[in-house]
Enzyme design. Sequence first.
Site, PDB file in Angstrom:
ATOM      1  N   LYS A 159      24.977  54.509  87.112  1.00  0.00           N
ATOM      2  CA  LYS A 159      23.707  55.070  87.723  1.00  0.00           C
ATOM      3  C   LYS A 159      23.154  53.982  88.945  1.00  0.00           C
ATOM      4  O   LYS A 159      22.418  54.477  89.453  1.00  0.00           O
ATOM      5  CB  LYS A 159      22.684  55.499  87.046  1.00  0.00           C
ATOM      6  CG  LYS A 159      23.192  56.550  85.827  1.00  0.00           C
ATOM      7  CD  LYS A 159      21.950  56.826  85.065  1.00  0.00           C
ATOM      8  CE  LYS A 159      22.310  58.032  84.176  1.00  0.00           C
ATOM      9  NZ  LYS A 159      21.215  58.717  83.227  1.00  0.00           N
ATOM     10  N   GLU A 215      17.230  50.327  92.632  1.00  0.00           N
ATOM     11  CA  GLU A 215      15.849  50.733  92.932  1.00  0.00           C
ATOM     12  C   GLU A 215      14.905  50.670  91.595  1.00  0.00           C
ATOM     13  O   GLU A 215      13.477  50.298  91.560  1.00  0.00           O
ATOM     14  CB  GLU A 215      15.889  52.274  93.276  1.00  0.00           C
ATOM     15  CG  GLU A 215      15.637  52.433  94.708  1.00  0.00           C
ATOM     16  CD  GLU A 215      16.622  51.706  95.783  1.00  0.00           C
ATOM     17  OE1 GLU A 215      16.273  51.278  96.822  1.00  0.00           O
ATOM     18  OE2 GLU A 215      17.820  51.440  95.292  1.00  0.00           O
ATOM     19  N   LYS A 222      25.331  40.492  84.744  1.00  0.00           N
ATOM     20  CA  LYS A 222      24.736  39.446  85.390  1.00  0.00           C
ATOM     21  C   LYS A 222      24.057  39.615  86.658  1.00  0.00           C
ATOM     22  O   LYS A 222      22.800  39.501  86.800  1.00  0.00           O
ATOM     23  CB  LYS A 222      25.604  38.400  85.451  1.00  0.00           C
ATOM     24  CG  LYS A 222      25.049  36.943  86.115  1.00  0.00           C
ATOM     25  CD  LYS A 222      25.906  35.710  86.211  1.00  0.00           C
ATOM     26  CE  LYS A 222      25.340  34.559  86.673  1.00  0.00           C
ATOM     27  NZ  LYS A 222      26.448  33.361  86.756  1.00  0.00           N
ATOM     28  N   ILE A 267      24.051  43.868 100.588  1.00  0.00           N
ATOM     29  CA  ILE A 267      22.880  43.016 101.032  1.00  0.00           C
ATOM     30  C   ILE A 267      22.346  42.276 100.306  1.00  0.00           C
ATOM     31  O   ILE A 267      21.095  41.931 100.248  1.00  0.00           O
ATOM     32  CB  ILE A 267      22.063  44.356 101.477  1.00  0.00           C
ATOM     33  CG1 ILE A 267      21.673  45.306 100.340  1.00  0.00           C
ATOM     34  CG2 ILE A 267      22.437  45.224 102.683  1.00  0.00           C
ATOM     35  CD1 ILE A 267      20.710  46.281 100.201  1.00  0.00           C
ATOM     36  N   GLY A 268      23.252  41.507  99.407  1.00  0.00           N
ATOM     37  CA  GLY A 268      22.922  40.455  98.472  1.00  0.00           C
ATOM     38  C   GLY A 268      23.085  41.066  97.093  1.00  0.00           C
ATOM     39  O   GLY A 268      22.515  40.466  96.034  1.00  0.00           O
ATOM     40  N   GLN A 328      19.097  42.139  89.987  1.00  0.00           N
ATOM     41  CA  GLN A 328      18.618  43.226  90.609  1.00  0.00           C
ATOM     42  C   GLN A 328      17.238  43.533  89.981  1.00  0.00           C
ATOM     43  O   GLN A 328      16.301  43.723  90.619  1.00  0.00           O
ATOM     44  CB  GLN A 328      19.559  44.289  90.710  1.00  0.00           C
ATOM     45  CG  GLN A 328      20.571  44.216  91.547  1.00  0.00           C
ATOM     46  CD  GLN A 328      20.100  44.236  93.241  1.00  0.00           C
ATOM     47  OE1 GLN A 328      19.661  44.947  93.749  1.00  0.00           O
ATOM     48  NE2 GLN A 328      20.340  42.931  93.633  1.00  0.00           N
TER      49      GLN A 328
END
Length: 734
Positions: free
Chosen positions: A697, A701, A629, A465-466, A634
Site C-alpha cells: 500500500k 504519506e 528498513k 526522491i530518496g 519513511q
Amino acid sequence: MNTTINPMGQSLDRVDGLLKVTGQARYAGEFPEAGLLHGSVVSSTIAKGRVMSIDASAALKVPGVLMVLDHTNRPRLASYDEDYDDADSAEGSPFRPLYNDRVLYSGQPLALVVADTLELARYAGSLVRIEYACEPHETDLLAEQDAAHTAPAETPKPRGHFQTELAGAALSVDVRYSTPNEHHNPMEPHASTVLYQANGSLQIHDKTQGTQNCQSYIQKVFGLEKDQVRILAAFVGGAFGSGLRPQYQLPLAVMAALELRRSVRVTLTRQQMFTFGYRPRTLQRLRLGAAANGRLVAVGHDAVGQTSRFEDFTEHVVEWSGMLYKCDNVELTYKLASLDVYTPLDMRAPGAALGVNGLECAMDELACALAIDPVQLRLVNFAERNGNEDKPYSSKELRACYAQGAERFGWGQRNPEPRSMRKGRQLIGWGMAGGVWESMQMKASAKAKIDAEGKLTVSSATTDIGTGTYTVMTQIAAASAGVALENVTFVLGDSSLPTAPLQGGSFTVSSVGTAVQQACEALRGKLLNAAREINPGFASATVEQLTVDGGYMRFGEQQLALADIVRAVPGQQLEVQVDAEPDEEKRKPYATATHSAVFVEVQVDEDLGSVRVTRVVSAVAAGRVVNPKLARSQILGGVVWGVGMALHEEAQTDHNLGRTMNHSLAEYHIPVNADVGSIDVIFVEEKDDIVNALGSKGVGEIGICGVAAAVANAVYHATGKRIRDFPITLDKLI
C-alpha cells in the site's frame, strides 16, 4: 513460482547508498560541461502590479554577462501564449515565467541573467533595476475567508440529516483550527542543467518527480519533438511534492539555452525556494455530535484553503472525516480564497496532513468532553466501510494498530486528568491520534532484459526522491525473475525509459513495482520457452511448476543456469516490456487505504512553556512491506515532519509586503536532532490481495498523518490548554 530465496520483505541496505555517501551520486545542479553558462533569476519585490520598465544596462556591462532575458525580449514560444497543462496542474491558467508585464505575487521571476559563472550572474542580477506600478494586494487568508468560493474538486455529498442529528446529540463539540503555510524545503534546491546538443536537441538534468511530465511540458511550451527533449533525474535530494510540477527554473534555463545555443544551468537560491508551491494555509471547523456512549451521530467538517488568483489548487482536506469513523450523518464543505500569491502545491500527504489533524484534534476534544478514553472512542466508532464510497475496505488492520501501538507505548498507565503527570518542573502529556491515506495504483510500464552473463537489467522512467526506489525495485525484480540481487540493476530517472507516473502519493511501489513484477514474470516465461529448446526435460513444465532462484531454473531433476539459456538464443539476450494497469474489476467493489495509530509523549516546561516530544510510537498497517528498513525510514521522516507541523513549522508572511519573511533554513523552523526523541515504528501485519498484485500500500504519506494532532493532544493532556492555532509555540502556552 516456487522460490527458495526471496529478497521481498528483507531489510536490505540501499543499493545506491555507496554512491551517495561517497559523493559519486550527481544531482541536477552538479553535472559538469565545458563552457556551461549560469543563470540567475531576478525576482519581483512587490506582490501585485505591473512592470513599467526593466533596466539591464548595468548588468550587461559586466564582463562575462551574455544576456538578460525578460518579458520584453523573450522569444515567442509555441504554446506559451496559450493554455497548457502538466500532469499535476491545477484548475485555471498555469504560471508562465516572463510571460508579460503583470506581477502576480512577491518573488515572481521577472528576469534571467546569464553569465559565464554563477557569481557573475548573481552579481549582475543585483544591478538590474525594475520600476513598478503597484496595485493593492491581499495575501491574508483571514481577510478573504468570507469571500471564499466553493472549490472545483468533488467533495462527498452530504449524507443523512447532519443538522438535525447534531442538534439532538447528547453531547457535541464545535471547534476551529488553523494551520499555516508550509514550504517543502528539500535539502537539494531546484535546479536545471540544460545541455545543448549539436543537433539542437536538449539533454536536461532536472530536479523533478516526473521526468516524462517535464519532457511533455518542455515539448509543448517550446514546440519541440519528443526525441529532441530528454529529461534525466538519476538522483533527487528530497522533494516531498515540490517536484511534481515543473518549476520555473526549467523553462527559463531552456529558454536561455535555445536562444544562445549553449548549455545553461539555473539553480534557485534557498530564498527562491519560497517563491513557488507550498502547503496552503487552512481554516477548519469541526462539529461532532455523539451519543452518551461516544457513538458519533453527526460529523461536520468545513475547510477554507488559500489559492492563487490564476489557479484553483484543490486537495482532499475534509474527505477523511467522512471515512475514518462510522457515522450516518455527515456534511463536508471545502472552499478556496483567492489571494495574490503563487499557487499551492501537493506536499507530503496533501490534504490529509491538514484534514486528519483537525479531525483527530476534535475527536480528542470529544473524548475529553465525554470522559471516554481516546482509544476507546475510536474503537466505538470503528468503520468497517468507507462511508464516502459505501464500500468495504480491501483490508483494514487499524484495530491492531490501536492495540499494538497502545501496548508498546504503555497507554494503559495514562492518567486521563490534564496536568496530572509530571517529572519535576516538566509536565508530562500523552496523546494519540489515528491516521489514514488512500492506497492507489497508476498505469506504469517496465522493461526487463537478461544477458548472457545472467545479469538482469530492469528499467522504468520513475524517479527516486530518496525513498529507496532503486532498492525496492531491485528486490521486486530479483524475487520475480529468480536472479540473485547482486546480478540485478534497476535503471530509472530517464524520460526515454518505459512510461511511469509521477513519483508521489505513495503509489510508486504499487504502480511501478507491479509493472516490474509483471515484466520479470513475462521474462521468466520467455526463459522457459528457450529452455525447452535446449533441454527436452523442460518440455512439459509450466511456469508455475518451476523453481527459479539464484540464477537457476529447476524442474524436477532438471536444472539450467539462466545465463546458459540466454547464451543459446539468437542475440544472446532476452527482453520484454509490459504495461501494467490496476485490476479495476477486482478493486471496484472495495475501498483501499493505509491506516495508522500514533502515540506521543511530550514534556512541557511549566515555567517556560517550551515543548519537547520525548517518545513516539507509530503503528502502521500498509499491506506488504517490501523493505522494512527503508519503510521504517519513511515513517521516521513522516513522524519528524509531523512534530514540525505541530511545534515548529510556519512560513510567516508580512502582509503589508505580501512577502515571506523567514525564507531561509535559519529562520524557517523545522525539527533538528535535539527536537527528536525516541521514535518506535511498528508494521502491523496486513494481507491484501485486492489492492494490487504485490499487496503493498505504500508508506511515504501515512507516516505524517495524525502526528501533529497526537502532539497537540499530548500538549493539552500535559497543560490543560487546548491550542488550536498551529504551530503550538511557547508564546501560545504561557
